[in-house]
Design a protein around this motif. Structure first.
Motif, PDB file in Angstrom:
ATOM      1  N   ALA A  49      58.032  -2.740 -13.910  1.00  0.00           N
ATOM      2  CA  ALA A  49      57.037  -3.814 -13.820  1.00  0.00           C
ATOM      3  C   ALA A  49      55.653  -3.312 -14.240  1.00  0.00           C
ATOM      4  CB  ALA A  49      57.000  -4.381 -12.402  1.00  0.00           C
ATOM      5  N   ARG A  50      55.298  -2.107 -13.810  1.00  0.00           N
ATOM      6  CA  ARG A  50      53.997  -1.547 -14.201  1.00  0.00           C
ATOM      7  C   ARG A  50      53.931  -1.325 -15.711  1.00  0.00           C
ATOM      8  NH1 ARG A  50      54.654   0.789  -9.163  1.00  0.00           N
ATOM      9  NH2 ARG A  50      55.694   2.633  -9.960  1.00  0.00           N
ATOM     10  N   LYS A  51      55.027  -0.821 -16.300  1.00  0.00           N
ATOM     11  CA  LYS A  51      55.063  -0.620 -17.753  1.00  0.00           C
ATOM     12  C   LYS A  51      54.928  -1.955 -18.488  1.00  0.00           C
ATOM     13  CE  LYS A  51      58.013   3.463 -17.689  1.00  0.00           C
ATOM     14  NZ  LYS A  51      59.361   3.970 -18.018  1.00  0.00           N
ATOM     15  N   LEU A  52      55.599  -2.973 -17.981  1.00  0.00           N
ATOM     16  CA  LEU A  52      55.499  -4.292 -18.600  1.00  0.00           C
ATOM     17  C   LEU A  52      54.086  -4.854 -18.498  1.00  0.00           C
ATOM     18  CD1 LEU A  52      58.894  -5.863 -17.571  1.00  0.00           C
ATOM     19  CD2 LEU A  52      58.049  -5.567 -19.907  1.00  0.00           C
ATOM     20  N   SER A  53      53.429  -4.652 -17.371  1.00  0.00           N
ATOM     21  CA  SER A  53      52.036  -5.105 -17.229  1.00  0.00           C
ATOM     22  C   SER A  53      51.168  -4.480 -18.310  1.00  0.00           C
ATOM     23  CB  SER A  53      51.480  -4.735 -15.852  1.00  0.00           C
ATOM     24  OG  SER A  53      51.996  -5.559 -14.864  1.00  0.00           O
ATOM     25  N   GLN A  54      51.354  -3.187 -18.530  1.00  0.00           N
ATOM     26  CA  GLN A  54      50.590  -2.489 -19.558  1.00  0.00           C
ATOM     27  C   GLN A  54      50.955  -2.992 -20.955  1.00  0.00           C
ATOM     28  OE1 GLN A  54      51.434   1.609 -18.729  1.00  0.00           O
ATOM     29  NE2 GLN A  54      49.999   1.703 -17.020  1.00  0.00           N
ATOM     30  N   ALA A  55      52.243  -3.251 -21.180  1.00  0.00           N
ATOM     31  CA  ALA A  55      52.682  -3.757 -22.487  1.00  0.00           C
ATOM     32  C   ALA A  55      52.098  -5.135 -22.753  1.00  0.00           C
ATOM     33  CB  ALA A  55      54.208  -3.798 -22.548  1.00  0.00           C
ATOM     34  N   TRP A  81      59.069 -10.527 -13.854  1.00  0.00           N
ATOM     35  CA  TRP A  81      58.382 -11.397 -12.908  1.00  0.00           C
ATOM     36  C   TRP A  81      57.178 -10.665 -12.300  1.00  0.00           C
ATOM     37  CZ3 TRP A  81      57.402 -12.456  -7.695  1.00  0.00           C
ATOM     38  CH2 TRP A  81      57.266 -13.799  -7.374  1.00  0.00           C
ATOM     39  N   TYR A  82      57.428  -9.466 -11.796  1.00  0.00           N
ATOM     40  CA  TYR A  82      56.337  -8.694 -11.190  1.00  0.00           C
ATOM     41  C   TYR A  82      55.364  -8.157 -12.236  1.00  0.00           C
ATOM     42  CZ  TYR A  82      58.414  -8.894  -6.574  1.00  0.00           C
ATOM     43  OH  TYR A  82      58.895  -9.335  -5.368  1.00  0.00           O
ATOM     44  N   GLY A  83      55.863  -7.812 -13.417  1.00  0.00           N
ATOM     45  CA  GLY A  83      54.988  -7.305 -14.480  1.00  0.00           C
ATOM     46  C   GLY A  83      54.006  -8.351 -14.962  1.00  0.00           C
ATOM     47  N   ALA A  84      54.480  -9.581 -15.124  1.00  0.00           N
ATOM     48  CA  ALA A  84      53.597 -10.668 -15.565  1.00  0.00           C
ATOM     49  C   ALA A  84      52.522 -10.946 -14.523  1.00  0.00           C
ATOM     50  CB  ALA A  84      54.411 -11.929 -15.835  1.00  0.00           C
TER      51      ALA A  84
END
Length: 147
Positions: A49-55, A81-84
């Protein structure tokens, strides 16, 4: 006086932090449409999720931008879901059972910037993709070269 009230903000991101901290090694198993299995943990979902937030931020998305998902229930969908939410975006789960015309209307009306989907839905995505006006990034959940 706090009494029994918590002394921190109630935010969704605290849920994944708690899960990773208190149940980090608890196994989460995904069975993909092709019958293969993939295993991770709550700590793995939180890291993803953290990686997706950064992406998402790297894509140039802004707070409030919509990320659509067209997928079944699996750990990568959960991490999305959590990354967004983690970067300030809005997760937009799209009902996979709708007609093409409805999907096109809903995603255009929502002004989705990213569409993340399962490979099994590729034929549907191929049909509607030319009609999606605001989607800039297409990411397949269960294909390593796109995630």
């Amino acid at each position: 006086m706090y009494g029994t009230m918590q002394d921190w903000d109630l935010r969704v991101t605290h849920l994944i932090d708690y899960a990773a901290r208190e149940h980090g090694t608890r196994e989460i198993v995904t069975r993909w449409a092709d019958g293969t299995f993939e295993r991770t943990s709550w700590a793995g979902v939180a890291a993803e999720a953290r990686k997706l937030s950064q992406a998402f931020a790297g894509f140039g998305l802004q707070k409030g931008d919509r990320i659509a998902t067209f997928a079944m229930n699996h750990h990568r969908h959960l991490a999305t879901w959590y990354g967004a939410i983690g970067f300030g975006g809005v997760i937009h789960t799209v009902n996979v059972r709708l007609f093409d015309e409805d999907l096109i209307y809903i995603m255009n009306h929502a002004e989705d910037k990213v569409l993340m989907y399962d490979a099994m839905f590729q034929p549907i995505i191929d049909r509607i993709k030319p009609h999606l006006k605001t989607v800039e990034h297409y990411i397949v959940f269960d294909r390593d070269d796109s995630y």
